[in-house]
Design a protein around this motif. Structure first.
Motif, PDB file in Angstrom:
ATOM      1  N   ARG A 184       0.835  -1.195   0.000  1.00 56.52           N
ATOM      2  CA  ARG A 184       0.000   0.000   0.000  1.00 56.52           C
ATOM      3  C   ARG A 184       0.873   1.249   0.000  1.00 56.52           C
ATOM      4  N   TYR A 185       0.663   2.087  -1.004  1.00 59.64           N
ATOM      5  CA  TYR A 185       1.287   3.404  -1.038  1.00 59.64           C
ATOM      6  C   TYR A 185       0.202   4.464  -0.952  1.00 59.64           C
ATOM      7  N   GLU A 186       0.508   5.550  -0.292  1.00 56.09           N
ATOM      8  CA  GLU A 186      -0.427   6.656  -0.162  1.00 56.09           C
ATOM      9  C   GLU A 186       0.242   7.963  -0.571  1.00 56.09           C
ATOM     10  N   GLY A 210      -4.222   8.717   6.220  1.00 56.25           N
ATOM     11  CA  GLY A 210      -3.317   9.853   6.334  1.00 56.25           C
ATOM     12  C   GLY A 210      -2.607   9.774   7.662  1.00 56.25           C
ATOM     13  N   ASP A 211      -3.166  10.431   8.671  1.00 53.28           N
ATOM     14  CA  ASP A 211      -2.619  10.384  10.025  1.00 53.28           C
ATOM     15  C   ASP A 211      -2.612   8.933  10.509  1.00 53.28           C
ATOM     16  N   PRO A 212      -1.435   8.377  10.839  1.00 52.79           N
ATOM     17  CA  PRO A 212      -1.377   6.976  11.279  1.00 52.79           C
ATOM     18  C   PRO A 212      -2.204   6.693  12.530  1.00 52.79           C
ATOM     19  N   ARG A 213      -2.545   7.704  13.303  1.00 45.98           N
ATOM     20  CA  ARG A 213      -3.318   7.497  14.524  1.00 45.98           C
ATOM     21  C   ARG A 213      -4.830   7.560  14.285  1.00 45.98           C
ATOM     22  N   ARG A 214      -5.202   7.825  13.085  1.00 50.70           N
ATOM     23  CA  ARG A 214      -6.632   7.943  12.784  1.00 50.70           C
ATOM     24  C   ARG A 214      -7.190   6.592  12.334  1.00 50.70           C
ATOM     25  N   ARG A 215      -8.262   6.183  12.965  1.00 48.08           N
ATOM     26  CA  ARG A 215      -8.913   4.928  12.591  1.00 48.08           C
ATOM     27  C   ARG A 215      -9.561   5.078  11.219  1.00 48.08           C
ATOM     28  N   PRO A 216      -9.430   4.106  10.329  1.00 50.20           N
ATOM     29  CA  PRO A 216     -10.102   4.195   9.028  1.00 50.20           C
ATOM     30  C   PRO A 216     -11.600   4.380   9.217  1.00 50.20           C
ATOM     31  N   PRO A 217     -12.201   5.360   8.567  1.00 53.18           N
ATOM     32  CA  PRO A 217     -13.614   5.664   8.810  1.00 53.18           C
ATOM     33  C   PRO A 217     -14.545   4.791   7.980  1.00 53.18           C
ATOM     34  N   GLN A 218     -15.800   4.738   8.389  1.00 52.90           N
ATOM     35  CA  GLN A 218     -16.845   4.114   7.580  1.00 52.90           C
ATOM     36  C   GLN A 218     -17.399   5.174   6.635  1.00 52.90           C
ATOM     37  N   ASP A 267      -6.061  30.044   7.895  1.00 52.56           N
ATOM     38  CA  ASP A 267      -6.085  31.501   7.804  1.00 52.56           C
ATOM     39  C   ASP A 267      -5.437  32.032   6.528  1.00 52.56           C
ATOM     40  N   GLU A 268      -4.315  31.466   6.166  1.00 51.11           N
ATOM     41  CA  GLU A 268      -3.587  31.932   4.987  1.00 51.11           C
ATOM     42  C   GLU A 268      -2.995  30.718   4.281  1.00 51.11           C
ATOM     43  N   PRO A 269      -3.175  30.590   2.960  1.00 53.94           N
ATOM     44  CA  PRO A 269      -2.681  29.412   2.251  1.00 53.94           C
ATOM     45  C   PRO A 269      -1.154  29.332   2.271  1.00 53.94           C
ATOM     46  N   PRO A 270      -0.592  28.174   2.013  1.00 50.91           N
ATOM     47  CA  PRO A 270       0.869  28.019   2.016  1.00 50.91           C
ATOM     48  C   PRO A 270       1.490  28.693   0.798  1.00 50.91           C
ATOM     49  N   VAL A 271       2.815  28.797   0.817  1.00 50.61           N
ATOM     50  CA  VAL A 271       3.517  29.355  -0.346  1.00 50.61           C
ATOM     51  C   VAL A 271       4.125  28.249  -1.194  1.00 50.61           C
ATOM     52  N   LEU A 272       4.292  27.075  -0.599  1.00 50.41           N
ATOM     53  CA  LEU A 272       4.795  25.916  -1.335  1.00 50.41           C
ATOM     54  C   LEU A 272       3.946  24.690  -0.982  1.00 50.41           C
ATOM     55  N   VAL A 273       3.742  23.800  -1.940  1.00 51.52           N
ATOM     56  CA  VAL A 273       3.091  22.510  -1.688  1.00 51.52           C
ATOM     57  C   VAL A 273       3.924  21.421  -2.348  1.00 51.52           C
ATOM     58  N   ARG A 274       3.742  20.207  -1.876  1.00 50.46           N
ATOM     59  CA  ARG A 274       4.411  19.058  -2.469  1.00 50.46           C
ATOM     60  C   ARG A 274       3.560  17.827  -2.238  1.00 50.46           C
ATOM     61  N   ALA A 275       3.869  16.769  -2.960  1.00 45.62           N
ATOM     62  CA  ALA A 275       3.171  15.487  -2.793  1.00 45.62           C
ATOM     63  C   ALA A 275       4.221  14.405  -2.594  1.00 45.62           C
ATOM     64  N   ARG A 276       4.097  13.676  -1.502  1.00 42.29           N
ATOM     65  CA  ARG A 276       5.060  12.621  -1.175  1.00 42.29           C
ATOM     66  C   ARG A 276       4.354  11.276  -1.149  1.00 42.29           C
ATOM     67  N   LEU A 277       5.124  10.238  -1.372  1.00 43.27           N
ATOM     68  CA  LEU A 277       4.623   8.869  -1.285  1.00 43.27           C
ATOM     69  C   LEU A 277       5.103   8.233   0.011  1.00 43.27           C
ATOM     70  N   TYR A 278       4.180   7.536   0.671  1.00 46.65           N
ATOM     71  CA  TYR A 278       4.515   6.764   1.865  1.00 46.65           C
ATOM     72  C   TYR A 278       4.036   5.331   1.666  1.00 46.65           C
ATOM     73  N   ARG A 279       4.795   4.418   2.221  1.00 50.88           N
ATOM     74  CA  ARG A 279       4.336   3.033   2.280  1.00 50.88           C
ATOM     75  C   ARG A 279       3.603   2.835   3.599  1.00 50.88           C
ATOM     76  N   TYR A 280       2.366   2.345   3.511  1.00 52.47           N
ATOM     77  CA  TYR A 280       1.529   2.117   4.685  1.00 52.47           C
ATOM     78  C   TYR A 280       1.311   0.627   4.903  1.00 52.47           C
ATOM     79  N   ARG A 334       3.831   3.760   8.850  1.00 54.47           N
ATOM     80  CA  ARG A 334       4.200   4.233   7.520  1.00 54.47           C
ATOM     81  C   ARG A 334       5.668   4.640   7.490  1.00 54.47           C
ATOM     82  N   GLU A 335       6.229   4.617   6.278  1.00 61.43           N
ATOM     83  CA  GLU A 335       7.603   5.048   6.067  1.00 61.43           C
ATOM     84  C   GLU A 335       7.693   5.749   4.718  1.00 61.43           C
ATOM     85  N   PRO A 336       8.544   6.773   4.588  1.00 59.87           N
ATOM     86  CA  PRO A 336       8.649   7.506   3.317  1.00 59.87           C
ATOM     87  C   PRO A 336       9.081   6.586   2.179  1.00 59.87           C
ATOM     88  N   ALA A 337       8.523   6.837   0.996  1.00 54.84           N
ATOM     89  CA  ALA A 337       8.865   6.039  -0.183  1.00 54.84           C
ATOM     90  C   ALA A 337       9.245   6.930  -1.359  1.00 54.84           C
TER      91      ALA A 337
END
Length: 471
Positions: A339-341, A366-374, A425-438, A454-457
């Protein structure tokens, strides 16, 4: 018509089937109200007006070829919500036959109009499945008319294609379905796990193999029994319903399971579904002629799904016409083992060296501490597409830059699709997209409060500012 044409012993089956169909329409239109405009509206990630200019009505039949605006779309979607609710509450079932048919025809035409301009966001098999089931429901008739047997047969034929097609694609596709190891991976790597998915994933290996065997039996053997005399057809329908309930518990597959249950109910006679039914009479001749014309037309186009199922190069979830009738269905012909996210982050630091914060999406991990929702039977389209992007980045080529651009602007529509915006309140100035193995947390990690490990991929998209993004 002869007595063969009528099936009064399936009056309760029709009632359950049509109310469930109304519920799915209600969910589909409600999801459109909330999600369509930021995804495909005038200023969406893949704008519908641009799509409408590029394709003609014959390629993509839709009422929106007459006119599209976000306001007009809202009127269409809310109309669908109200009509779907009326069907669920039984209001439509009390109407005269012509009015019944008109309401269900409007529901079908409005949802078809949305699907055919929804582009990648509406490319799921259950969209076509809802449209085909909803089209057949038009001809079932209201509660005070006897159910026409040919329409019930067509509903069973649709259920047969859903189940048997899915069973065939599994056997022909990934070897893990043949060696019975598919569920060693599937519960963890499915598109949108649910609250019980970790429990199912941690079941013993032999039980996983038993699940796969039961799945093969339900999809490859049971569908033939739907056309057998009663009570054999009742037993087959119950087995399908039980399997779909199992799938509802083990993951989130939008309304696929709910539509399949509705179709299975159409095969159950009054011995199973026992509740009072109003006095019924035969429908007028014009309706009987329409039903026979429907049966003949569906018989003609049946050659396409039959040829696909019997062919060596079977495909999944393919519509052979723009009306989404007589299609072929199936799911998970291949099972991912890892699984990659996609994790999207932003920062107010112009150097991009610190301050990265994660955006949270409602359904996807996303957050590893969050239970998968229904989530199911609701459908979160952006979360599903991000799962595909994690498998192959090409799936997001047409809309990922627009998503990042919307986050950099603090776009209100995009923010409504998020579970948590770390920049309220104010949007970011930079964004990025990373892959993690879950992977699902083990017992020790779970005791520490984690549902995932999870660990960075690697990086999917490097840090970007608005000036770096095309468009």
């Amino acid at each position: 018509m002869g007595s063969w044409f009528w099936a009064p012993e399936y009056a309760q089956a029709r009632e359950v089937c049509t109310r469930l169909a109304g519920l799915v329409y209600l969910l589909g239109f409600a999801a459109a109200v909330h999600q369509f405009r930021p995804l495909a509206g005038e200023h969406g990630l893949t704008p519908a007006p641009r799509f409408l200019r590029a394709v003609g009505f014959r390629r993509s039949p839709s009422l929106f070829h007459l006119h599209y605006s976000d306001r007009a779309f809202g009127a269409v979607a809310w109309t669908g919500v109200l009509l779907g609710l009326a069907a669920v509450l039984g209001v439509v079932a009390a109407l005269p036959l012509w009015a019944w048919m008109l309401v269900w025809l409007v529901l079908w035409a409005l949802y078809l109009s949305i699907v055919n301009i929804g582009q990648v966001w509406y490319g799921f098999g259950w969209e076509s499945l809802l449209l085909e089931a909803g089209f057949l429901v038009i001809f079932l008739g209201p509660a005070h008319t006897a159910p026409p047997a040919p329409v019930l047969w067509l509903l069973c034929w649709l259920l047969f294609r859903v189940e048997f097609g899915a069973g065939l694609i599994k056997l022909r596709g990934d070897s893990c379905w043949r060696d019975l190891t598919a569920l060693h991976h599937h519960h963890e790597t499915q598109p949108m796990p649910g609250p019980l998915s970790r429990f199912f994933h941690r079941l013993p290996g032999p039980l996983h193999k038993a699940e796969v065997l039961a799945n093969h039996g339900t999809q490859l053997v049971v569908p033939f029994a739907l056309f057998a005399p009663q009570p054999i057809a009742d037993v087959a329908a119950v087995l399908v319903v039980l399997t779909q309930c199992w799938l509802l518990l083990s993951g989130n597959f939008a309304w696929l399971n709910l539509v399949t249950i509705a179709l299975a109910c159409s095969a159950m006679d009054d011995r199973l579904l026992r509740f009072p039914a109003p006095e019924m009479r035969d429908s007028p001749l014009w309706h009987q002629v329409l039903v026979l014309a429907l049966a003949a037309g569906m018989l003609v186009i049946a050659r396409h799904p039959v040829r696909n199922m019997l062919g060596r190069h079977q495909v999944m979830n393919r519509s052979f016409n723009r009306l989404h009738l007589g299609g072929t269905y199936g799911a998970f012909g291949s099972v991912t083992r890892t699984r990659y996210e996609v994790v999207v982050e932003g920062t107010p630091d112009r150097s991009g060296e610190s301050g990265w914060r994660e955006y949270e999406f409602p359904g996807k991990p996303g957050d590893p501490r969050r239970r998968p929702p229904q989530v199911a039977p609701y459908h979160l389209r952006l979360g599903w597409l991000l799962w595909f992007v994690a498998i192959s980045p090409g799936y997001g080529r047409g809309w990922m830059p627009a998503l990042l651009r919307g986050l950099l602007r603090g776009d209100r529509g995009i923010r409504r699709l998020l579970r948590h915006d770390p920049f309220p309140d104010e949007p970011p100035v930079l964004v990025r997209a990373r892959l993690y193995r879950y992977r699902f947390a083990d017992r020790a990690e779970r005791r520490a409060g984690r549902w995932w490990s999870r660990e960075p991929a690697g990086d999917l998209l490097p840090p970007m500012s608005a000036a770096d993004l095309p468009g």
